[in-house]
Scaffold this motif. Sequence first.
Motif, PDB file in Angstrom:
ATOM      1  N   ASP A  43       0.834  -1.023  -0.089  1.00  0.00           N
ATOM      2  CA  ASP A  43      -0.240  -0.235  -0.237  1.00  0.00           C
ATOM      3  C   ASP A  43       0.658   1.336  -0.269  1.00  0.00           C
ATOM      4  O   ASP A  43      -0.076   2.188   0.422  1.00  0.00           O
ATOM      5  CB  ASP A  43      -0.785   0.214   1.413  1.00  0.00           C
ATOM      6  N   TYR A  44       2.135   1.525  -0.630  1.00  0.00           N
ATOM      7  CA  TYR A  44       2.570   2.180  -0.616  1.00  0.00           C
ATOM      8  C   TYR A  44       2.330   3.613  -1.180  1.00  0.00           C
ATOM      9  O   TYR A  44       2.359   4.441  -1.011  1.00  0.00           O
ATOM     10  CB  TYR A  44       4.470   1.755   0.088  1.00  0.00           C
ATOM     11  N   MET A  45       1.827   3.045  -2.339  1.00  0.00           N
ATOM     12  CA  MET A  45       1.787   4.550  -3.226  1.00  0.00           C
ATOM     13  C   MET A  45       0.403   5.238  -2.638  1.00  0.00           C
ATOM     14  O   MET A  45       0.868   5.566  -2.780  1.00  0.00           O
ATOM     15  CB  MET A  45       1.051   3.602  -4.557  1.00  0.00           C
ATOM     16  N   VAL A  46      -0.261   4.709  -2.358  1.00  0.00           N
ATOM     17  CA  VAL A  46      -1.416   5.402  -1.303  1.00  0.00           C
ATOM     18  C   VAL A  46      -1.118   6.347  -0.240  1.00  0.00           C
ATOM     19  O   VAL A  46      -1.277   7.427   0.150  1.00  0.00           O
ATOM     20  CB  VAL A  46      -2.638   4.283  -0.853  1.00  0.00           C
ATOM     21  N   ALA A  47      -0.229   5.511   0.585  1.00  0.00           N
ATOM     22  CA  ALA A  47       0.297   6.056   2.004  1.00  0.00           C
ATOM     23  C   ALA A  47       1.136   7.618   0.777  1.00  0.00           C
ATOM     24  O   ALA A  47       1.076   8.873   1.653  1.00  0.00           O
ATOM     25  CB  ALA A  47       1.474   5.024   2.488  1.00  0.00           C
ATOM     26  N   VAL A  48       1.812   7.716   0.412  1.00  0.00           N
ATOM     27  CA  VAL A  48       2.899   8.518  -0.839  1.00  0.00           C
ATOM     28  C   VAL A  48       1.679   9.320  -0.828  1.00  0.00           C
ATOM     29  O   VAL A  48       1.469  10.944  -0.890  1.00  0.00           O
ATOM     30  CB  VAL A  48       3.390   8.097  -2.159  1.00  0.00           C
ATOM     31  N   GLU A  49       0.541   8.999  -1.843  1.00  0.00           N
ATOM     32  CA  GLU A  49      -0.365   9.569  -1.939  1.00  0.00           C
ATOM     33  C   GLU A  49      -1.088  10.891  -0.559  1.00  0.00           C
ATOM     34  O   GLU A  49      -1.614  11.894  -1.314  1.00  0.00           O
ATOM     35  CB  GLU A  49      -1.367   9.414  -2.448  1.00  0.00           C
TER      36      GLU A  49
END
Length: 230
Positions: free
Chosen positions: A204-210
Amino acid sequence: MINENISKVRENIVKSCEKAGRNPEEVTLIAVSKTKPVSAIEEALLSGTLDYGENKVQELCDKYDVLPKNIRWHMIGHLQRNKVKYLVGKTYLVHSVDSLRLAEQIEKEFAKHNQVCDILVEVNIAQEESKFGINAKETEELIRKIAKFEHVRIKGLMTIAPYTEDPESNREYFREIKKLSVDIRDKNIDNVSMDVLSMGMTGDYMVAVEEGATMVRVGTGIFGERNYNI
Protein backbone atom coordinates in the motif's frame (compact mmCIF):
# COMPACT_ATOMS: atom_id res chain seq x y z
CA MET A 1 16.54 -8.40 -9.80
CA ILE A 2 16.82 -6.42 -6.54
CA ASN A 3 17.99 -3.30 -8.35
CA GLU A 4 15.20 -3.68 -10.91
CA ASN A 5 12.70 -3.93 -8.08
CA ILE A 6 14.10 -0.81 -6.41
CA SER A 7 13.85 1.10 -9.69
CA LYS A 8 10.21 0.03 -10.04
CA VAL A 9 9.37 1.08 -6.48
CA ARG A 10 11.05 4.45 -7.00
CA GLU A 11 9.11 4.95 -10.24
CA ASN A 12 5.89 4.22 -8.38
CA ILE A 13 6.80 6.72 -5.67
CA VAL A 14 7.36 9.38 -8.34
CA LYS A 15 3.98 8.57 -9.93
CA SER A 16 2.23 8.82 -6.56
CA CYS A 17 3.93 12.13 -5.81
CA GLU A 18 2.90 13.52 -9.19
CA LYS A 19 -0.69 12.44 -8.53
CA ALA A 20 -0.65 14.19 -5.14
CA GLY A 21 1.30 17.26 -6.27
CA ARG A 22 4.28 16.40 -4.09
CA ASN A 23 8.03 16.52 -4.61
CA PRO A 24 9.42 12.94 -4.79
CA GLU A 25 12.48 14.12 -2.86
CA GLU A 26 10.22 14.40 0.19
CA VAL A 27 9.87 10.61 0.29
CA THR A 28 12.57 8.28 1.62
CA LEU A 29 12.50 4.64 0.57
CA ILE A 30 13.46 2.28 3.38
CA ALA A 31 14.43 -1.14 2.08
CA VAL A 32 13.21 -3.59 4.71
CA SER A 33 16.07 -6.05 4.89
CA LYS A 34 14.91 -8.14 7.87
CA THR A 35 15.73 -11.84 7.46
CA LYS A 36 17.66 -11.04 4.27
CA PRO A 37 21.36 -11.90 3.92
CA VAL A 38 24.15 -9.34 3.77
CA SER A 39 24.65 -10.19 0.08
CA ALA A 40 21.13 -8.93 -0.72
CA ILE A 41 21.85 -5.61 0.97
CA GLU A 42 25.17 -5.35 -0.88
CA GLU A 43 23.25 -5.77 -4.11
CA ALA A 44 20.71 -3.13 -3.09
CA LEU A 45 23.52 -0.72 -2.21
CA LEU A 46 24.51 -0.67 -5.89
CA SER A 47 21.27 1.24 -6.57
CA GLY A 48 22.32 4.01 -4.18
CA THR A 49 19.79 2.97 -1.54
CA LEU A 50 21.21 3.75 1.90
CA ASP A 51 18.19 3.37 4.21
CA TYR A 52 17.50 -0.13 5.56
CA GLY A 53 14.92 -1.35 8.05
CA GLU A 54 15.39 -4.16 10.56
CA ASN A 55 12.93 -5.74 12.98
CA LYS A 56 15.38 -7.27 15.44
CA VAL A 57 18.19 -5.54 17.30
CA GLN A 58 20.57 -8.50 17.01
CA GLU A 59 20.17 -8.69 13.25
CA LEU A 60 20.64 -4.94 12.88
CA CYS A 61 23.83 -5.05 14.94
CA ASP A 62 25.22 -8.05 13.06
CA LYS A 63 24.69 -6.32 9.73
CA TYR A 64 26.01 -3.00 11.04
CA ASP A 65 29.28 -4.69 11.93
CA VAL A 66 30.01 -5.99 8.42
CA LEU A 67 28.39 -3.49 6.07
CA PRO A 68 29.47 0.07 5.07
CA LYS A 69 29.14 2.65 7.80
CA ASN A 70 27.27 5.14 5.60
CA ILE A 71 24.16 2.96 5.76
CA ARG A 72 21.27 4.50 7.72
CA TRP A 73 19.77 1.74 9.87
CA HIS A 74 16.12 2.05 10.88
CA MET A 75 14.77 0.04 13.81
CA ILE A 76 11.23 -0.65 12.64
CA GLY A 77 10.23 -3.64 14.79
CA HIS A 78 8.94 -3.78 18.33
CA LEU A 79 11.80 -2.76 20.62
CA GLN A 80 12.33 -4.40 24.00
CA ARG A 81 13.77 -2.17 26.69
CA ASN A 82 16.64 -4.55 27.50
CA LYS A 83 17.87 -4.32 23.89
CA VAL A 84 18.03 -0.53 23.65
CA LYS A 85 21.67 -0.31 24.78
CA TYR A 86 22.85 -2.21 21.71
CA LEU A 87 21.43 0.44 19.36
CA VAL A 88 23.54 3.31 20.67
CA GLY A 89 25.70 4.65 17.86
CA LYS A 90 24.20 2.27 15.31
CA THR A 91 20.66 3.35 14.59
CA TYR A 92 19.63 6.32 12.46
CA LEU A 93 15.99 6.32 13.53
CA VAL A 94 13.83 4.22 15.86
CA HIS A 95 10.33 3.98 14.36
CA SER A 96 8.63 1.96 17.07
CA VAL A 97 8.48 3.90 20.34
CA ASP A 98 5.06 3.20 21.82
CA SER A 99 5.42 3.76 25.56
CA LEU A 100 6.92 6.15 28.08
CA ARG A 101 8.89 3.29 29.68
CA LEU A 102 10.63 2.54 26.39
CA ALA A 103 11.40 6.22 25.84
CA GLU A 104 12.82 6.42 29.38
CA GLN A 105 15.13 3.50 28.62
CA ILE A 106 16.29 5.14 25.40
CA GLU A 107 16.98 8.35 27.32
CA LYS A 108 18.97 6.43 29.95
CA GLU A 109 21.14 4.45 27.52
CA PHE A 110 21.85 7.28 25.07
CA ALA A 111 22.62 9.70 27.93
CA LYS A 112 25.44 7.38 29.04
CA HIS A 113 27.17 8.08 25.72
CA ASN A 114 26.04 11.71 25.44
CA GLN A 115 24.17 10.88 22.23
CA VAL A 116 20.69 11.79 21.02
CA CYS A 117 18.31 9.18 19.63
CA ASP A 118 15.90 10.26 16.91
CA ILE A 119 12.58 8.46 17.26
CA LEU A 120 9.09 8.17 15.84
CA VAL A 121 6.08 7.48 18.03
CA GLU A 122 4.24 4.40 16.80
CA VAL A 123 0.48 4.87 16.59
CA ASN A 124 -1.94 1.96 16.18
CA ILE A 125 -4.22 4.05 14.02
CA ALA A 126 -6.50 1.15 13.08
CA GLN A 127 -6.67 -0.08 16.70
CA GLU A 128 -5.77 -3.64 15.76
CA GLU A 129 -5.29 -5.87 18.80
CA SER A 130 -2.48 -7.77 17.09
CA LYS A 131 -0.36 -4.65 16.54
CA PHE A 132 1.85 -2.56 18.79
CA GLY A 133 1.46 1.19 18.98
CA ILE A 134 -0.53 3.59 21.13
CA ASN A 135 -4.05 4.83 20.62
CA ALA A 136 -4.33 8.01 18.56
CA LYS A 137 -6.09 9.79 21.43
CA GLU A 138 -3.12 9.13 23.75
CA THR A 139 -0.46 10.23 21.29
CA GLU A 140 -0.16 13.89 22.17
CA GLU A 141 0.05 13.20 25.91
CA LEU A 142 2.86 10.67 25.36
CA ILE A 143 4.71 13.02 23.05
CA ARG A 144 4.58 15.85 25.62
CA LYS A 145 6.16 13.56 28.23
CA ILE A 146 8.89 12.25 25.94
CA ALA A 147 9.64 15.77 24.70
CA LYS A 148 11.14 16.61 28.10
CA PHE A 149 14.00 14.14 27.63
CA GLU A 150 17.38 15.58 26.64
CA HIS A 151 18.65 12.58 24.67
CA VAL A 152 15.50 11.65 22.76
CA ARG A 153 14.27 13.70 19.81
CA ILE A 154 10.81 13.12 18.35
CA LYS A 155 10.84 13.42 14.56
CA GLY A 156 7.32 12.31 13.76
CA LEU A 157 4.92 9.38 13.72
CA MET A 158 4.86 5.82 12.40
CA THR A 159 2.01 3.41 11.78
CA ILE A 160 1.47 -0.08 10.41
CA ALA A 161 -1.83 -0.19 8.54
CA PRO A 162 -3.87 -3.40 8.35
CA TYR A 163 -2.77 -6.07 5.91
CA THR A 164 -5.08 -5.90 2.93
CA GLU A 165 -5.42 -7.02 -0.66
CA ASP A 166 -6.96 -3.63 -1.47
CA PRO A 167 -4.61 -0.72 -0.68
CA GLU A 168 -7.48 1.75 -1.06
CA SER A 169 -8.99 0.36 2.14
CA ASN A 170 -6.05 1.80 4.09
CA ARG A 171 -6.39 5.32 2.71
CA GLU A 172 -8.64 6.38 5.59
CA TYR A 173 -6.02 5.29 8.13
CA PHE A 174 -3.23 7.14 6.32
CA ARG A 175 -5.40 10.27 6.26
CA GLU A 176 -6.12 9.92 9.98
CA ILE A 177 -2.48 9.72 11.02
CA LYS A 178 -1.53 12.54 8.64
CA LYS A 179 -4.15 14.72 10.30
CA LEU A 180 -2.86 13.68 13.73
CA SER A 181 0.69 14.66 12.77
CA VAL A 182 -0.48 18.07 11.52
CA ASP A 183 -2.50 18.65 14.69
CA ILE A 184 0.52 17.87 16.87
CA ARG A 185 2.85 19.96 14.71
CA ASP A 186 0.52 22.93 15.13
CA LYS A 187 0.87 22.68 18.92
CA ASN A 188 4.56 23.74 18.55
CA ILE A 189 5.80 21.45 21.34
CA ASP A 190 9.47 22.02 22.23
CA ASN A 191 11.87 19.26 21.07
CA VAL A 192 9.21 17.84 18.73
CA SER A 193 9.00 18.03 14.97
CA MET A 194 6.46 16.25 12.82
CA ASP A 195 8.65 16.17 9.71
CA VAL A 196 8.54 12.39 9.38
CA LEU A 197 5.51 10.25 8.66
CA SER A 198 6.53 6.61 8.29
CA MET A 199 3.69 4.63 6.73
CA GLY A 200 3.05 2.35 3.80
CA MET A 201 4.55 -1.03 2.99
CA THR A 202 4.85 -3.21 -0.12
CA GLY A 203 1.09 -3.57 -0.58
CA ASP A 204 0.00 0.00 0.00
CA TYR A 205 2.97 2.40 -0.20
CA MET A 206 1.62 4.21 -3.27
CA VAL A 207 -1.57 5.16 -1.44
CA ALA A 208 0.52 6.11 1.61
CA VAL A 209 2.63 8.48 -0.48
CA GLU A 210 -0.50 10.06 -1.93
CA GLU A 211 -1.67 10.70 1.64
CA GLY A 212 1.56 12.25 2.90
CA ALA A 213 4.08 9.54 3.82
CA THR A 214 7.66 10.82 4.00
CA MET A 215 9.06 7.32 4.59
CA VAL A 216 7.80 4.06 3.10
CA ARG A 217 8.99 0.66 4.28
CA VAL A 218 9.22 -1.81 1.41
CA GLY A 219 10.59 -5.32 1.89
CA THR A 220 8.91 -7.97 -0.23
CA GLY A 221 8.58 -5.52 -3.13
CA ILE A 222 12.39 -5.21 -3.20
CA PHE A 223 13.87 -8.45 -1.86
CA GLY A 224 11.07 -10.91 -2.57
CA GLU A 225 9.37 -13.17 -0.05
CA ARG A 226 11.04 -13.50 3.33
CA ASN A 227 12.56 -16.65 4.71
CA TYR A 228 11.65 -16.90 8.39
CA ASN A 229 13.50 -20.18 8.85
CA ILE A 230 17.00 -18.71 8.87
